[in-house]
Structure formats: C-alpha cells, structure tokens
Motif scaffolding. Sequence first.
Motif, PDB file in Angstrom:
ATOM      1  N   GLY A 138       1.041  10.190  -5.081  1.00 29.10           N
ATOM      2  CA  GLY A 138       1.786  11.122  -4.819  1.00 29.10           C
ATOM      3  C   GLY A 138       2.439  11.299  -3.894  1.00 29.10           C
ATOM      4  N   VAL A 139       2.046  10.497  -2.400  1.00 30.98           N
ATOM      5  CA  VAL A 139       2.418  11.353  -0.744  1.00 30.98           C
ATOM      6  C   VAL A 139       3.369   9.687  -0.960  1.00 30.98           C
ATOM      7  CG1 VAL A 139       1.387  11.416   0.996  1.00 30.98           C
ATOM      8  CG2 VAL A 139       0.201  12.575  -0.305  1.00 30.98           C
ATOM      9  N   ALA A 140       4.316   9.580   0.399  1.00 28.34           N
ATOM     10  CA  ALA A 140       4.708   8.781   0.914  1.00 28.34           C
ATOM     11  C   ALA A 140       4.921   8.763   2.116  1.00 28.34           C
ATOM     12  CB  ALA A 140       6.381   8.603   0.504  1.00 28.34           C
ATOM     13  N   ALA A 141       4.600   7.275   2.695  1.00 24.61           N
ATOM     14  CA  ALA A 141       4.617   7.134   4.212  1.00 24.61           C
ATOM     15  C   ALA A 141       5.798   5.864   4.547  1.00 24.61           C
ATOM     16  CB  ALA A 141       3.264   6.943   4.717  1.00 24.61           C
ATOM     17  N   ILE A 142       5.668   5.727   5.677  1.00 27.54           N
ATOM     18  CA  ILE A 142       6.736   4.470   6.004  1.00 27.54           C
ATOM     19  C   ILE A 142       5.846   3.315   6.405  1.00 27.54           C
ATOM     20  CG2 ILE A 142       7.914   3.452   7.450  1.00 27.54           C
ATOM     21  CD1 ILE A 142      10.132   5.813   6.244  1.00 27.54           C
ATOM     22  N   PRO A 143       6.163   1.959   5.194  1.00 26.85           N
ATOM     23  CA  PRO A 143       5.594   1.392   5.961  1.00 26.85           C
ATOM     24  C   PRO A 143       6.228   0.694   7.248  1.00 26.85           C
ATOM     25  CG  PRO A 143       6.997   0.772   4.061  1.00 26.85           C
ATOM     26  CD  PRO A 143       7.113   1.889   4.325  1.00 26.85           C
TER      27      PRO A 143
ATOM     28  N   PHE B 113       0.451  -1.116   0.066  1.00 25.31           N
ATOM     29  CA  PHE B 113      -0.406  -0.033  -0.334  1.00 25.31           C
ATOM     30  C   PHE B 113       1.040   1.260  -0.008  1.00 25.31           C
ATOM     31  CE2 PHE B 113      -2.796   3.142   1.580  1.00 25.31           C
ATOM     32  CZ  PHE B 113      -4.109   2.902   0.963  1.00 25.31           C
ATOM     33  N   ALA B 114       2.218   1.219   0.524  1.00 25.43           N
ATOM     34  CA  ALA B 114       3.142   2.638   0.738  1.00 25.43           C
ATOM     35  C   ALA B 114       3.593   2.762  -0.852  1.00 25.43           C
ATOM     36  CB  ALA B 114       3.695   1.953   1.310  1.00 25.43           C
ATOM     37  N   ARG B 115       3.591   1.364  -1.779  1.00 25.43           N
ATOM     38  CA  ARG B 115       4.520   1.710  -2.260  1.00 25.43           C
ATOM     39  C   ARG B 115       2.858   2.589  -4.281  1.00 25.43           C
ATOM     40  NH1 ARG B 115       9.262  -0.267  -5.046  1.00 25.43           N
ATOM     41  NH2 ARG B 115      10.397  -1.359  -3.135  1.00 25.43           N
ATOM     42  N   ARG B 116       1.759   1.890  -3.446  1.00 21.04           N
ATOM     43  CA  ARG B 116       1.291   2.363  -4.336  1.00 21.04           C
ATOM     44  C   ARG B 116       0.515   3.546  -3.795  1.00 21.04           C
ATOM     45  NH1 ARG B 116      -4.356  -0.587  -3.157  1.00 21.04           N
ATOM     46  NH2 ARG B 116      -5.608   0.977  -4.062  1.00 21.04           N
ATOM     47  N   LEU B 117       0.561   4.419  -2.364  1.00 18.25           N
ATOM     48  CA  LEU B 117       0.217   5.519  -2.284  1.00 18.25           C
ATOM     49  C   LEU B 117       1.490   6.464  -2.943  1.00 18.25           C
ATOM     50  CD1 LEU B 117      -2.262   6.767  -0.178  1.00 18.25           C
ATOM     51  CD2 LEU B 117      -0.048   6.250   1.794  1.00 18.25           C
ATOM     52  N   ILE B 118       2.752   5.495  -2.711  1.00 21.29           N
ATOM     53  CA  ILE B 118       3.267   6.863  -3.665  1.00 21.29           C
ATOM     54  C   ILE B 118       3.149   6.427  -5.049  1.00 21.29           C
ATOM     55  CG2 ILE B 118       6.386   7.441  -4.742  1.00 21.29           C
ATOM     56  CD1 ILE B 118       6.878   5.679  -1.805  1.00 21.29           C
ATOM     57  N   THR B 119       3.049   5.896  -5.675  1.00 16.95           N
ATOM     58  CA  THR B 119       2.443   5.971  -7.564  1.00 16.95           C
ATOM     59  C   THR B 119       0.832   6.301  -7.689  1.00 16.95           C
ATOM     60  OG1 THR B 119       1.429   3.824  -7.645  1.00 16.95           O
ATOM     61  CG2 THR B 119       3.968   4.087  -7.804  1.00 16.95           C
ATOM     62  N   GLU B 120       0.424   6.490  -7.389  1.00 15.78           N
ATOM     63  CA  GLU B 120      -1.411   6.315  -7.158  1.00 15.78           C
ATOM     64  C   GLU B 120      -1.682   8.120  -6.559  1.00 15.78           C
ATOM     65  OE1 GLU B 120      -4.269   3.657  -5.904  1.00 15.78           O
ATOM     66  OE2 GLU B 120      -3.052   1.930  -6.816  1.00 15.78           O
TER      67      GLU B 120
ATOM     68  N   ALA C 284       0.398  17.547   0.134  1.00 10.63           N
ATOM     69  CA  ALA C 284      -0.567  16.203   0.629  1.00 10.63           C
ATOM     70  C   ALA C 284      -1.374  15.904   1.298  1.00 10.63           C
ATOM     71  CB  ALA C 284       0.746  15.793   1.973  1.00 10.63           C
ATOM     72  N   ALA C 285      -1.983  16.921   1.786  1.00  3.56           N
ATOM     73  CA  ALA C 285      -3.295  17.080   1.835  1.00  3.56           C
ATOM     74  C   ALA C 285      -4.933  17.302   0.418  1.00  3.56           C
ATOM     75  CB  ALA C 285      -4.229  18.084   2.781  1.00  3.56           C
ATOM     76  N   ARG C 286      -3.601  17.885  -0.245  1.00  2.00           N
ATOM     77  CA  ARG C 286      -4.522  18.172  -1.615  1.00  2.00           C
ATOM     78  C   ARG C 286      -4.506  17.167  -2.683  1.00  2.00           C
ATOM     79  NH1 ARG C 286      -3.069  18.661  -6.276  1.00  2.00           N
ATOM     80  NH2 ARG C 286      -1.804  18.851  -6.329  1.00  2.00           N
ATOM     81  N   ARG C 287      -3.150  16.327  -2.600  1.00  2.69           N
ATOM     82  CA  ARG C 287      -2.760  14.612  -3.126  1.00  2.69           C
ATOM     83  C   ARG C 287      -3.550  14.154  -2.223  1.00  2.69           C
ATOM     84  NH1 ARG C 287       3.312  14.621  -5.404  1.00  2.69           N
ATOM     85  NH2 ARG C 287       2.927  16.500  -6.513  1.00  2.69           N
ATOM     86  N   LEU C 288      -3.820  13.612  -0.580  1.00  2.00           N
ATOM     87  CA  LEU C 288      -4.860  12.499  -0.549  1.00  2.00           C
ATOM     88  C   LEU C 288      -5.845  12.449  -1.243  1.00  2.00           C
ATOM     89  CD1 LEU C 288      -3.149  12.136   2.968  1.00  2.00           C
ATOM     90  CD2 LEU C 288      -3.281  10.733   0.647  1.00  2.00           C
ATOM     91  N   SER C 289      -6.847  14.211  -0.453  1.00  2.00           N
ATOM     92  CA  SER C 289      -8.169  14.610  -0.550  1.00  2.00           C
ATOM     93  C   SER C 289      -8.604  13.828  -2.835  1.00  2.00           C
ATOM     94  CB  SER C 289      -8.269  15.658  -0.607  1.00  2.00           C
ATOM     95  OG  SER C 289      -9.125  16.373  -1.079  1.00  2.00           O
ATOM     96  N   ALA C 290      -8.101  14.600  -3.071  1.00  2.00           N
ATOM     97  CA  ALA C 290      -7.905  14.280  -5.274  1.00  2.00           C
ATOM     98  C   ALA C 290      -7.729  13.135  -5.021  1.00  2.00           C
ATOM     99  CB  ALA C 290      -6.646  14.454  -5.831  1.00  2.00           C
ATOM    100  N   TRP C 291      -7.024  11.756  -4.696  1.00  2.00           N
ATOM    101  CA  TRP C 291      -6.829  10.417  -4.710  1.00  2.00           C
ATOM    102  C   TRP C 291      -8.307   9.799  -3.690  1.00  2.00           C
ATOM    103  CZ3 TRP C 291      -6.407   6.934  -0.042  1.00  2.00           C
ATOM    104  CH2 TRP C 291      -5.716   5.945  -0.837  1.00  2.00           C
ATOM    105  N   ALA C 292      -8.393  10.053  -2.568  1.00  2.00           N
ATOM    106  CA  ALA C 292      -9.839   9.683  -1.915  1.00  2.00           C
ATOM    107  C   ALA C 292     -10.775   9.588  -2.971  1.00  2.00           C
ATOM    108  CB  ALA C 292      -9.551  10.253  -0.386  1.00  2.00           C
ATOM    109  N   LYS C 293     -10.784  10.758  -3.726  1.00  2.00           N
ATOM    110  CA  LYS C 293     -12.368  11.656  -4.683  1.00  2.00           C
ATOM    111  C   LYS C 293     -12.498   9.763  -5.644  1.00  2.00           C
ATOM    112  CE  LYS C 293     -13.150  16.137  -2.926  1.00  2.00           C
ATOM    113  NZ  LYS C 293     -12.392  16.566  -3.446  1.00  2.00           N
ATOM    114  N   ARG C 294     -11.322   9.658  -6.849  1.00  2.00           N
ATOM    115  CA  ARG C 294     -10.570   9.598  -7.752  1.00  2.00           C
ATOM    116  C   ARG C 294     -11.507   7.979  -7.067  1.00  2.00           C
ATOM    117  NH1 ARG C 294      -5.703  11.896  -8.520  1.00  2.00           N
ATOM    118  NH2 ARG C 294      -4.307   9.527  -7.812  1.00  2.00           N
TER     119      ARG C 294
END
Length: 386
Positions: free
Chosen positions: A340-345, A331-338, A375-385
Amino acid sequence: MSARALAALGTSIFSEMTALANAHGAVNLSQGFPDFEGPAAIVDDAVAALRAGHNQYGRSMGVLPLVHAVARHEQRATGLVLDPVTEIVCTAGATEALAAAMIGLLEPGDEVLLLEPFYDGYPAVLAMVGAVPKVATLRWPDFRVPLDELRALVTDRTRMIVVNTPHNPTGRVLGDDELDGLARLCVDHDLIALCDEVYEHLTYGVPHNPLRARPGMQARTVSVSSTGKTFSFTGWKVGWATGPAPLIAGVQRAHQFLTFCASTPLHVAMGHALDRCDDAFTTTLQAEYRARRDFVTGMLRDAGFAVAVPDGAYFCLADIRGLTDDDDRTFARRLITEAGVAAIPPSAFYSRDVNEGRRLLRFAFCKTQGTLDEAARRLSAWAKRR
Ligand code: PMP
Ligand code: GLN
C-alpha cells in the motif's frame, strides 16, 4: 520522426504511478508534489492579484513584478546581477522554460549531453526538436558525474549539456570538482549549459553552487528554476529561464509561440511573494525537509532497502536488491498492492544503462509527517509479513 519518437515514450511515469496509487488507495510517495499547502500569505497574494484585475495576457517575457523579483532573487542567491528586461523569460513552470530553451537554441541533429537518471522531460523535448541525446550514467551509490565519459561523448555536433543540481532523482548536489570539470568541458567545446535548478533551495548541509558562476560560464549558461518546490505550489507553474540576452532571446522566440505568457495573476502574485524567499525562509524549509529525509531514509532501511542518502531535492533512491529479484516496475506494482505504498520505478529515467534503474525505487518525501508515518507503518507491517 518526432511523433513516432514521442509515441515511443508513452505515458509519463508520474501520471502512471499516481493513477495506480489512487486506484489502490496506496500512500503516494511516487510523484513529487507536496501533500501540504504552501504559505497562506502567498495564497492571499494570488487572491489579491485576481481581485485587482490581473486577468488578461501579461508581458510575454514575464510581468514586470515577477521579472524584477527574479532578478532580486538571483542577486540574493548568487550575487549575479541580471537585466530584468532582457535576461529573464518567465514561463509556465520550469517545464516550459526547459522546452523553450531546447526548442529555441537547438537545431535538428544537434547533440545534447544528458546525465542519466534524467528528468523525463529532457529526452521528450529533444525528440520533439529532433536533437540527439548523448547519455552518460550517474551510478549507484555515489552518482558522481563521470567527466571522462562525458568528454568521450563530445563530437563536432555537440551543442548543449543539461545539468540538474540538486538532482532529481538521486538527490545529489554537485560538488566543486564536478562543477569545475563541467565548466571546463563547456568552455573547451563551446557548449551551452542548460541548468535545471528547480531544487536550488532544497539542500541539506551542503551548498548549492550554480554552474553559471564558474569562470567562462555566464555567457553560455541558461538557468531554469521555478517556485513549485520552493513554495510548495507545484500546480501554480511559475517558472523562468535566466541567462545572457542572446541566449534568452532564443528561449523567448520559442516561448512566445508555446504559451506567449503564463497565468498572469499567479505570476503577478509570485512577483510579490518571491521576496519572501529570504534566509529565514530557506533555513526553515531546509530544516523541515531534512527531518523528512532522515525519517524516510530510516523507514526504508528498516524495511530492508539500501538507501543513497540525498543531500538535496526531495527524493530518496533505494536499492531493492536485498528484497527481491524483480525489476523496478514489477516491484513498484507489488509494493502498491502488497504494502500500500507507491514509489517511482526509475528505469524510466534511463536510456543507456537501463539496468542501473531496474534495481532502484524512488521515494518522494515532500509529504506531511502524517503521510510518512502511515507509509512507515505500512512498510513495516509488509516487511514483517514477508
Ligand atoms: N526539473 C526537475 C528536475 C523536476 O523535478 C521538475 C518537476 N518536479 C521540473 C523540472 C518541472 O518543474 P515545474 O513543475 O516548475 O514545471
Ligand atoms: N517533478 C515531479 C517528480 O519528479 C513530477 C513532475 C510531473 O509530474 N511531471 O516527481
């Protein structure tokens, strides 16, 4: 034995995720380093130290301005009085202090109690020493210290417990009942407590209470800290270990052959700068980080994560199960590619109950508001998609 054990640990998850974040242009909330500058006056202190010719090896246990400043810092923070000459070793960051303490105080085969999720350096250095980690698990969502589980792990080979509070990655700040229980455990079984307190000044509305101040603990505690988090200069690597002279002598025996001394000009500069860490400074630091924490926990909840609100340090653990059946690494890899936000697994921080980490991600909030907004803008756009 040690080479094979180290090879099995692979590349640090921090290097791996930062490299991935950079390769994909992701907002990097993985590795915990501020993306803003520390106080300009402290940079001026470093320039002054360089220009004043503090450019050769320093005193191995720490240049005198720094050991005296560490003693004053300790007295301000805890009321404990340290002998700057025999009870403090300055090191290349907390990382080297932790390593020197393990190398200098343990024998191969000694058992060491760890609480997972743990900072990844602990088991790595134990592997170098040939010491054996015995691991108890802090569990989502409260991450309370399982004292009974720890007690059950003690054998006649147990020599040390590593206690990190405020805690990376959970953000837990251990409470009085937990510290009392840990102190009793150490006293009952004659354990050394190696306390990692690098986030000692990063707490949000709860006090950080050092284990060494508990009854019976001063003679058996080595405390480790550094200025990386407090002053937002993680690259300076100014750290130290403090404790009773006999234990510090053990730490020093390792330190003198690991690095002998760390960067003299930066240690001299921090010897002047550490006195800036007064109440006014920490109040501002905590207020700024608290605002970042509140923003990031809100951002993660809005994107569909469940969060464990941290009381300290600068990380937030988020439960991913409402969003995916993937494990944390996938999921961390997906979050980066889908997104555009990186977190630690964080499964990298577990060795016993790795499944506890597989359902979590760790987000660092030691970042500017601009970075967090993006980060918030990207996560929110991703969550909507989705
Ligand atoms: N301990 C913990 C819990 C940490 O999070 C870190 C690093 N961020 C360290 C130790 C290492 O500190 P330093 O950078 O001073 O070596
Ligand atoms: N302590 C930092 C973190 O937890 C990173 C330290 C490192 O990169 N080794 O993210």
